[in-house]
Design an enzyme around this catalytic site. Structure first.
Site, PDB file in Angstrom:
ATOM      1  CB  SER A 137      -0.934  -0.055   1.208  1.00  0.00           C
ATOM      2  OG  SER A 137      -1.944   0.902   1.079  1.00  0.00           O
ATOM      3  CD  GLU A 168      -4.686  -4.166  -4.832  1.00  0.00           C
ATOM      4  OE1 GLU A 168      -4.995  -3.517  -3.822  1.00  0.00           O
ATOM      5  OE2 GLU A 168      -3.624  -4.796  -4.926  1.00  0.00           O
TER       6      GLU A 168
END
Ligand SMILES: *[C@@H]1O[C@H](CO)[C@@H](O)[C@H](O)[C@H]1NC(C)=O
Ligand SMILES: *[C@@H]1O[C@H](CO)[C@@H](O)[C@H](O)[C@H]1NC(C)=O
Ligand SMILES: *[C@@H]1O[C@H](CO)[C@@H](O)[C@H](O)[C@H]1NC(C)=O
Ligand SMILES: *[C@@H]1O[C@H](CO)[C@@H](O)[C@H](O)[C@H]1NC(C)=O
Ligand SMILES: *[C@@H]1O[C@H](CO)[C@@H](O)[C@H](O)[C@H]1NC(C)=O
Ligand SMILES: *[C@@H]1O[C@H](CO)[C@@H](O)[C@H](O)[C@H]1NC(C)=O
Ligand SMILES: *[C@@H]1O[C@H](CO)[C@@H](O)[C@H](O)[C@H]1NC(C)=O
Ligand SMILES: *[C@@H]1O[C@H](CO)[C@@H](O)[C@H](O)[C@H]1NC(C)=O
Ligand SMILES: *[C@@H]1O[C@H](CO)[C@@H](O)[C@H](O)[C@H]1NC(C)=O
Ligand SMILES: *[C@@H]1O[C@H](CO)[C@@H](O)[C@H](O)[C@H]1NC(C)=O
Ligand SMILES: *[C@@H]1O[C@H](CO)[C@@H](O)[C@H](O)[C@H]1NC(C)=O
Ligand SMILES: *[C@@H]1O[C@H](CO)[C@@H](O)[C@H](O)[C@H]1NC(C)=O
Length: 562
Positions: free
Chosen positions: A253, A376
């Site tokens: 991330s 995602e």
């Protein structure tokens, strides 16, 4: 990265009496291990200072080396967490909304961020601006060898795995995920790795940008912190048994976004980077190529502080800055955003990483592994996207203030038209925006890396349901017998232990031998001209053709929105 992924992983640590634990001489200070975990065979050197306190005149600047302090042995008993912040959409809206999306139930809350009152969260007692510290976790054998009187043993140093935590560049710290299981697993097929986890400045403390800041400060201070820590590792890790010439950096991330920025640091024009390999997992940030947004964020921050210059802000007490940072990020973050993010600054970040990877501006001599999850985009997609036909164009115009109207139209009508039969990779207005978010801010980044490294990368897709952003972290940091704790969502614990062990094998063998392998899982081939990735599912793990839409990624890579 989200609250719902905040894992509570408790280890069993037998703390020996202080005198038994080893001390490492770093020159500027002496640092003693804080504990030895006899079950896992790991030494824990925690809260090692790697930079001077970034306070007062050093605020909003690149870090500097710590002062010498050898009067006492440091033992790291004082915890260190950089000041944190959580957007309201993350804290108050997203958990319920995600649950409704995943379980197909009704979402009854308001999606209007400004209708929620700001309620400051109780800070972690370890919170301090003086947070530039790192942890080193070392297997017993590896550490002992570094202490050996025999030169030949001392010379056999172990590979190093560095973790840069995620959390939207506003949240997270080096101890959030317990690496014990991962490091322990590294001793199954090899000698094990030396694991390092680093803090870096967050929010306004680490990610201010804009011309006013750059006139008297350093943009992207957080990237400089990370690089400073990596340089520290190059210089010092041998003292713990680690090999500075076998360093793998890894992040997910915002951590993955950080790793990409480290790969493209200074556009590749500043010598080789202080690491040899990288694992980039779901790297995400909203691209900010222009000056306007960071300048606005800076002015807003100064206004909250009731000052008009950076110099004045440096004179304020820490408490005030911490409160303003938390308030600004909580209340001013639009859905999917965090106010602060890496910015193009002309030096460390001469252009967006995707552009640099396209133009050759990066360290070419790296071995790279990449990974993403199968779903995602959902966490970053607002409930408002569900029933507004103009939502996508409004979002694009907000995220990219300089985008031309023909480009917006090309995105909404040609690349991602409102066609919901699945032929474009989505089947509803919501999943359409989720795919745009996933590709533009996360998934295409991995394609840029695959292409930049001639498809010689190792790539995986993590598709264990629900495949949401960050889910693979639970598997990477799996500890036997310890499920992740989550109040709201079922299905976020490790579902299949074998999958977790295979993931840990792939990661640790990549760090140790330069190629992922596992005695429990299939061979892991390179991405190659066939664009094959390893699909890691709940029941099966098998190679599969990458389904990422390459032509859309080619479009995003040139940053055609400013
Ligand atoms: C750690 O260091 C502090 C300050 O030097 C000292 O007061 C404390 O007793 C030490 N703790 C241990 C466990 O050694
Ligand atoms: C190392 O010690 C610190 C301080 O007690 C703790 O926060 C951290 O979780 C420990 N790390 C491991 C891997 O046990
Ligand atoms: C040196 O380290 C000790 C132990 O952590 C601390 O108490 C002391 O304040 C430090 N000295 C300076 C000058 O920072
Ligand atoms: C949401 O509203 C629906 C219909 O009013 C109701 O059936 C459902 O229980 C509510 N869900 C929650 C989580 O409150
Ligand atoms: C959102 O909430 C704020 C505060 O309650 C209100 O002023 C504003 O009109 C609302 N916006 C929308 C689009 O409903
Ligand atoms: C490592 O060194 C410590 C202290 O010298 C010793 O007690 C321990 O047995 C050693 N462990 C191994 C695996 O050699
Ligand atoms: C920059 O900031 C420092 C305080 O950190 C201040 O002393 C100095 O005057 C400022 N320089 C300019 C050019 O504003
Ligand atoms: C490339 O990396 C390898 C392994 O890390 C190293 O041995 C070699 O010297 C590097 N080559 C260049 C040109 O930097
Ligand atoms: C948008 O228009 C500009 C000229 O104004 C042109 O250069 C560009 O290629 C167009 N972009 C798209 C996606 O049509
Ligand atoms: C990598 O794969 C892509 C997509 O198949 C292809 O266009 C490109 O030419 C490949 N690059 C190399 C160096 O093989
Ligand atoms: C994963 O597989 C196990 C065993 O088949 C099953 O019990 C579990 O529900 C599955 N989990 C998910 C999220 O599909
Ligand atoms: C767990 O994953 C492994 C590896 O893919 C697989 O062989 C096994 O069948 C899975 N177990 C279950 C219960 O699905």
């Amino acid at each position: 990265m989200m609250k719902l992924l905040a894992l509570v992983l408790l280890g069993t640590v037998s703390t020996c009496s202080a005198s038994n634990l080893p001390i490492v001489d770093l020159g500027y200070e002496l640092h003693q291990a804080i504990s030895f975990d006899s079950t896992q065979g790991l030494y824990n050197f925690s809260n090692i200072r790697y930079a001077a306190p970034p306070v007062g005149d050093l605020r909003f600047r690149a870090p500097v080396a710590p002062a010498r302090n050898r009067t006492k042995v440091q033992n790291g008993t004082v915890g260190r967490v950089c000041p944190q912040a959580v957007p309201i959409w993350v804290q108050d809206i997203e958990p319920e909304f995600l649950l409704s999306v995943l379980e197909g139930t009704q979402f009854n809350q308001s999606a209007n961020i400004s209708s929620y009152p700001y309620m400051p969260t109780k800070p972690d007692p370890r919170t301090t601006e003086d947070c530039l510290f790192l942890d080193v976790i070392v297997p017993e054998n590896v550490f002992n060898r570094s202490r050996s009187g025999r030169i030949s043993l001392r010379k056999s140093l172990a590979p190093v795995l560095v973790w840069i935590d995620g959390g939207g560049f506003v949240q997270g710290d080096k101890t959030q995920l317990d690496p014990s299981g991962l490091v322990n697993r590294s001793t199954v097929a090899g000698d094990g790795v030396v694991f390092v986890s680093i803090n870096y400045r967050l929010g306004a403390f680490g990610w201010l940008g804009g011309h006013s800041l750059m006139a008297n400060g350093t943009a992207n201070a957080g990237l400089h912190d990370q690089r400073f820590a990596l340089d520290w590792i190059s210089k010092n890790i041998h003292l713990f048994g680690g090999d500075p010439n076998q360093v793998t950096i890894m992040g997910l991330s915002a951590g993955g976004g950080s790793v990409m920025h480290q790969i493209t640091a200074y556009g590749g024009q500043n010598g080789s980077v202080p690491f040899q390999q990288a694992i980039v997992q779901s790297p995400g940030w909203v691209a900010t190529p222009d000056d306007q947004q960071p300048e606005q964020a800076l002015r807003q921050f100064l206004k909250l502080l009731n000052v008009s210059t950076i110099a004045e802000a440096r004179n304020l007490p820490s408490k005030k800055l911490i409160a303003a940072n938390a308030y600004q990020i909580a209340t001013k973050s639009a859905w999917g955003e965090f106010v602060y993010t890496p910015v193009v600054d002309g030096t460390f970040v001469p252009k967006l990483p995707g552009q640099l990877l396209l133009e050759g501006g990066y360290d070419h001599n790296l071995t790279v592994m990449v990974g993403h999850t199968s779903n995602e985009g959902v966490e970053f997609t607002s409930p408002d996207s569900r029933n507004s036909i103009t939502y996508l164009s409004t979002l694009l115009n907000k995220s990219y203030p300089f985008i031309k109207s023909n480009v917006t139209r090309y995105i909404t009508d040609v690349l991602y038209p409102p066609v919901y039969d699945g032929s474009y990779g989505y089947n509803s207005p919501f999943t359409r925006v989720a795919v745009v978010n996933a590709e533009s801010s996360i998934q295409c980044n991995l394609e840029y890396l695959n292409w930049a490294y001639g498809n010689q990368t190792f790539a995986y897709e993590f598709s264990v349901p629900p495949g949401i952003h960050g889910l693979d972290a639970i598997y990477v940091f799996y500890n036997k017998g310890q499920a992740s704790v989550d109040g709201n969502l079922s299905g976020l614990e490790v579902q299949n232990e074998t999958v977790a062990l295979v993931v840990q094998d792939y990661i640790t063998s990549f760090a140790q031998f330069g190629a992922p392998k596992s005695s429990l899982g299939p061979a892991f081939k390179r991405y190659g001209s066939q664009n094959i990735l390893l699909n890691i599912g709940n029941q099966t793990i098998q190679p599969m053709r990458d389904t990422t839409n390459a032509s859309r990624c080619h479009f995003w890579q040139t940053a055609p929105y400013y």
